[in-house]
Structure formats: structure tokens, C-alpha cells
Design an enzyme around this catalytic site. Structure first.
Site, short mmCIF file in Angstrom:
data_model
loop_
_atom_site.label_atom_id
_atom_site.label_comp_id
_atom_site.label_asym_id
_atom_site.label_seq_id
_atom_site.Cartn_x
_atom_site.Cartn_y
_atom_site.Cartn_z
N ASN A 125 2.20 -3.87 166.29
CA ASN A 125 2.46 -3.94 168.51
C ASN A 125 1.38 -5.00 168.70
O ASN A 125 0.77 -4.97 169.18
CB ASN A 125 3.07 -2.81 169.30
N TYR B 262 -11.89 -3.56 173.53
CA TYR B 262 -12.30 -4.07 173.00
C TYR B 262 -13.86 -4.81 173.66
O TYR B 262 -14.73 -4.35 173.54
CB TYR B 262 -11.49 -4.49 171.63
N LYS C 176 -19.27 -2.76 166.87
CA LYS C 176 -17.89 -1.89 166.86
C LYS C 176 -17.20 -1.40 166.80
O LYS C 176 -16.26 -0.82 166.85
CB LYS C 176 -17.95 -3.52 165.08
N SER D 234 -5.51 4.44 173.52
CA SER D 234 -4.43 3.78 172.83
C SER D 234 -3.90 5.41 172.93
O SER D 234 -2.36 6.03 173.43
CB SER D 234 -4.47 3.87 171.85
N HIS E 161 -0.01 7.32 174.70
CA HIS E 161 0.89 6.40 173.96
C HIS E 161 1.19 8.61 174.45
O HIS E 161 2.38 9.04 174.50
CB HIS E 161 0.67 7.47 172.33
#
Length: 547
Positions: free
Chosen positions: A410, A422, A434, A445, A449
Site C-alpha cells: 500500500n 518515521y 532507525k 499501523s 488496522h
């Protein structure tokens, strides 16, 4: 003389023995021929009987299937149907009396004829049977295709009931979304009036930032609350939740892009920061961004020269067709397999059987859902708005690890997470880490969802958070070490099994909520899944029955 007489007697004896041996051989051959004919006759009779039995069984099974289909799936066919004409518009007449007479005559000669002659006579008599031809009848009933196309229609109508309330809430939400634009414009105007670096300026900015964060939180909470308050079914609820999250991401993208312009007097472009006296973007740019199939704000986007209406209508019809496919899978698979969950005892083997039986239909849901949203719907909206950048997804099916899969599955959501989550955590919070920045992206995320599913199904069951927030992170590091070919196989295998496990978990939890409601005695009872309560309740009942 005496010797001659003895020789003759001896020869006669030998001749009699030879005749006996010949007769015995002839009898053996005759018996073999008779046995062969009897065996052949037996084979013919058995084949004939087996054929009649098979025809009778097929006829009975066909009638049972037709009656079951008529009573369950084609209920409109059940009105005014005759017993002898379920699927036909004609009725069979009765056999003529002469046929019965001929048959009886044939039966009286059984004792006087052998079986072969009797069979031949029966066949000849059957040829002389005269049957009445069927007559046309008229009854009240629906046509075949009318009843067939009702499969999925009732589920579609039930799932999107109260959609008018969703439309009203959606319009009210846009009033709030438009207000964000004017609130940002008001903050920028007052900030120019106040003295730079003054206490009043900092207080004004901090107050506006707090109010903005609070408003975003309330925007999402109110949408979730209305889902329960209005009692929305799954289809209407999922539309409300997804649209609320989309608008939330749009508002944050606009604010996050334009606030640095006002603070630094600079405009953020794709390549570099260019210094110039900035003007707040006009409202039409914000309005276009709200409906464009992207979550990254820019003042201008590449635009197509014209609208291809045939292309747009084709993709809209694909969306509707896949929605009906979802309803069909729900009616024909999910309801028969999961609606009784919780009424009977179950164990791990029961769940395992359900999982492997669910792999194919739930994989179809995954792939068709990807096509419906990321391809058909986004191309439809992009064509209406003449939006030029149609890179909504990439070739994720060729990915050899989950790191590549998440970037290509996506692209729209990935760009928003990278641009506004990020980067901010990497630069301003974790000082270049990172790993930590990626973990935050995964958890955010997974949360967003899980929210649409839980609130649309009216249950607390954070399975997506566990799968994506924990297992999804582990799979990223594990699949990095796998070879390319094996990595692609492992990716597809884990997608099929993992998606099937998720769907089984949500289906069982959803129906367990109805079949074995749990007792709410403490606040943590709300957090326990219903299937856990069903498992212990059924085990206790089984133990009591054994006692």
C-alpha cells in the site's frame, strides 16, 4: 478259444472305460459351457440391477437436493409447488391400465419360462406401455435468475443498513475538517501580529498545538462512539471507521506540511527547502487534497487532460461486484461454518480444521479486497479528479521479504507513515535510531488496522495488533535472512496461513459473542475474549455431565 474269449472281454472292458472317460470329458465341457453362460447371465443381471439402483439413488438424491435448495436458497420457488413438478411446469400422467395388464400377464408365465425368455418378454411388454404426456400447468413462482441473484443481496442490504446515518455523520465530519483549515489560517495570522520569540507568541502556539491534538483525539473517539450508539452493522460501521481514519490522516498531513512553512517562512518541496515570503495555501488546494487518492499533501499534483468516463464506470462496477462477492462468501461459507460456534464444545483440533478449511475463501477475500480498494476504487476516484499519479501499489507479490512487501503493498499509506511518522520520530525523538522509529511505525499501523475491525464488529479483540505489531516485526527480520526464491514462498505461505488465522479468530469471536455471552463482573472481563469464556464454560459443562 478260451484265450480269445478272455481277450474279447478285456477289450470290451477297455472300451467301456474309454467311453466313460469320453462321457466324463463331455460332461465337464458341458458343465463349463453352462457355468460360463450362467456367470455371463449373472453378470448381465447384476449390471442391470446395479444400473437401476444407481438411477434410483441418483433420482432420490437429486430430489433431496432440489428440495433443500428450494427450502433454503430459493424460498420463492416453494409457493404452490406440486410434488411431481418441483422444477418443471408440466405434470406426469398415470400409466395406462393396459400396461398393468400386460405386466401381470408377463408375471404369470414366470414359472413356465426360463429367466432369459422372461427378461425378453418383460422388455417387449415395457415397449408396449403407453404413458400420458405431461400437461402444461401454471403456478405462482419466481423465475430462476430472479431467485439466484438474491444470493448476497439480503446480506448487502443488511450490512449497509443505516447508511443514511453514516452519510450524515460524514457531512458533519467535513464541517470539522474544513474548520481545521481556518483554524490553521487563524493561528498563522495571529502569529504574524504577535512579536516573534515573545512569551505571548509561544503561549499562543502551544495552546493551538494542544487544542489541535485534543481535537484529533476527540474526532476519532466520537466516530467510534457513534458506531456503538447508532448500532451500525458491519458494512456501515467499517465505512464510517475507515473514512474517519482517512480524514484524520488528511488533516494531519495538511497541518504537518504547512506549519513548518509558517514557522520558518519556507516551503517544503520534494528536493529542497526554498526560502521565500510564503502565503498560506488557498482553500481549493486543501479541498482537492481531501478527495484526492493520496495522503501526502502538496499544493499541486500532476493532472490528466480529461476524464475517461468509461474507465471510471468500469472500476466502479468492479467495486460493486466485489462487494457482492464478499456477501456471497459470507452467506455460503462464514455463516454455515461459524454461526454455531460456542453452542457445542470445541478444542484445538476443531480450530485447526476450521483454519485449514478457511485458507482458500479467506485468501480470496484478501486478494479481492486488495483489488477493490487499492486498484478499482482509487483508480475510480483518481479518474474523476484527473489525478495523474496512479502508483497506488507496486509488485508486492514478487517480494522476497516482509520489508519489501510492506513498502509495496500500500504505497499511499506507506508514504504517509514514512513522511509524517518515521521522519519525525527519526529526526526529533529518537535521534537517528532507525529501529525505534520503525517499531513506532509498525505499532501505529497495527493500531489503526485494528480499530476499524473491532469497532465495526462491536468487540474488543486486538488480534491484528498482535499479528502486525509483534509477528509482523519478527517476520521482517527473519525473511531478510532467507534466499530470494525461498523468501517469496515463505512470504506467500505466511500470508495465506496468517490471514486465514486472523479471519478464523475474528469469525469465532464474533459468533461467540452471541452464542455464549460472558458475565461482566469486573472491568477486566470486558477485555477477555468471548471464545475464552466459551471454552471454559463448555469444558465445565462436559465435566458436570460426566459426573
Amino acid at each position: 478259444m478260451e484265450n480269445a474269449l478272455n481277450s474279447r472281454i478285456k477289450n470290451d472292458c477297455l472300451g467301456n472305460e474309454t467311453d466313460k472317460e469320453y462321457n466324463n470329458t463331455l460332461n465337464d465341457q458341458t458343465m463349463d459351457i453352462v457355468r460360463h453362460k450362467l456367470e455371463r447371465f449373472q453378470t448381465i443381471i447384476l449390471k442391470d440391477i446395479q444400473k437401476h439402483v444407481n438411477d434410483f439413488v441418483d433420482e432420490v438424491m437429486q430430489e433431496l437436493r432440489q428440495q433443500q435448495m428450494q427450502s433454503q436458497e430459493f424460498s420463492n420457488f416453494a409457493q404452490h409447488q406440486q410434488k411431481t413438478g418441483i422444477w418443471t411446469n408440466r405434470q406426469m400422467g398415470t400409466i395406462a391400465a393396459a400396461a398393468t395388464t400386460n405386466t401381470n400377464k408377463g408375471n404369470t408365465t414366470v414359472d413356465h419360462k426360463n429367466k432369459e425368455q422372461h427378461i425378453q418378454e418383460t422388455i417387449n411388454n415395457a415397449g408396449n406401455i403407453i404413458r400420458h404426456l405431461p400437461d402444461k400447468i401454471f403456478t405462482m413462482r419466481e423465475s430462476y435468475l430472479t431467485a439466484f441473484f438474491k444470493i448476497g443481496l439480503d446480506t448487502f442490504r443488511t450490512s449497509f443498513a443505516k447508511i443514511q446515518y453514516v452519510l450524515l455523520v460524514w457531512l458533519l465530519q467535513h464541517v470539522f475538517v474544513f474548520g481545521i483549515y481556518y483554524a490553521c489560517h487563524l493561528w498563522a495570522s495571529w502569529r504574524e501580529i504577535l512579536q516573534p520569540q515573545s512569551f505571548a507568541n509561544k503561549l499562543w502556539s502551544c495552546t493551538c498545538l494542544t487544542l489541535y491534538a485534543l481535537s484529533q483525539f476527540l474526532f476519532l473517539i466520537i466516530a467510534c462512539f457513534l458506531n456503538f450508539k447508532l448500532g451500525l452493522p458491519f458494512g456501515s460501521g467499517i465505512v464510517l471507521q475507515l473514512e474517519s481514519i482517512r480524514l484524520l490522516m488528511k488533516m494531519h498531513a495538511f497541518v504537518r506540511t504547512n506549519i513548518p512553512r509558517v514557522l520558518h517562512g519556507k516551503v517544503k518541496t520534494d528536493d529542497e527547502l526554498t526560502q521565500y515570503s510564503i502565503a498560506f495555501p488557498p482553500f481549493n488546494c486543501y479541498l482537492y487534497f481531501l478527495f484526492a487518492p493520496t495522503l501526502v499533501y502538496r499544493d499541486f499534483y500532476p493532472r490528466a487532460s480529461r476524464i475517461r468516463w468509461k474507465f471510471a464506470i468500469t472500476h466502479l462496477m468492479e467495486v460493486v461486484a466485489i462487494a457482492f462477492l464478499y456477501c456471497y462468501i459470507y452467506e455460503c461459507y462464514i455463516v454455515p461454518n461459524f454461526s454455531d460456534f460456542g453452542k457445542h464444545s470445541f478444542n484445538i483440533s476443531f480450530i485447526t480444521v476450521k483454519l485449514f478449511a478457511s485458507l482458500m475463501p479467506f485468501t480470496m477475500l484478501l486478494l479481492t479486497g486488495f483489488y477493490m480498494i487499492l486498484h478499482a476504487w482509487h483508480n475510480f476516484t483518481a479518474e474523476l479528479l484527473r489525478f495523474g499519479d496512479r502508483m497506488f501499489y507496486k509488485d508486492w507479490w514478487t517480494a522476497s521479504n516482509y520489508d519489501t512487501y510492506y513498502r509495496k503493498w500500500n504505497v499511499i499509506v506507506h508514504d504517509w507513515l514514512y513522511e509524517y511518522i518515521y521522519k519525525d520520530f527519526y529526526i526529533y525523538i529518537f535521534n537517528g535510531s532507525k529501529l525505534l522509529s520503525s517499531l513506532v511505525v509498525f505499532w501505529i499501523s497495527a493500531l489503526f488496522h485494528d480499530i476499524p475491525l473491532c469497532f465495526s464488529l462491536h468487540l474488543f479483540f486486538p488480534a491484528v495488533c498482535i499479528f502486525m505489531g509483534l509477528l509482523g516485526v519478527l517476520l521482517v527480520f527473519i525473511t531478510r535472512l532467507a534466499p530470494k526464491n525461498f523468501g517469496n514462498f515463505a512470504l506467500w505461505f505466511s500470508l495465506i496461513v496468517g490471514n486465514g488465522a486472523l479471519m478464523v479468530a475474528y469469525c469465532t469471536e464474533y459468533y461467540a459473542r452471541f452464542n455464549c455471552p460472558k458475565l461482566i463482573e469486573n472491568w477486566w472481563d470486558h477485555l477477555l475474549p468471548h471464545m475464552w469464556y466459551c471454552y471454559h464454560n463448555n469444558n465445565n459443562n462436559n465435566n458436570n455431565n460426566k459426573i
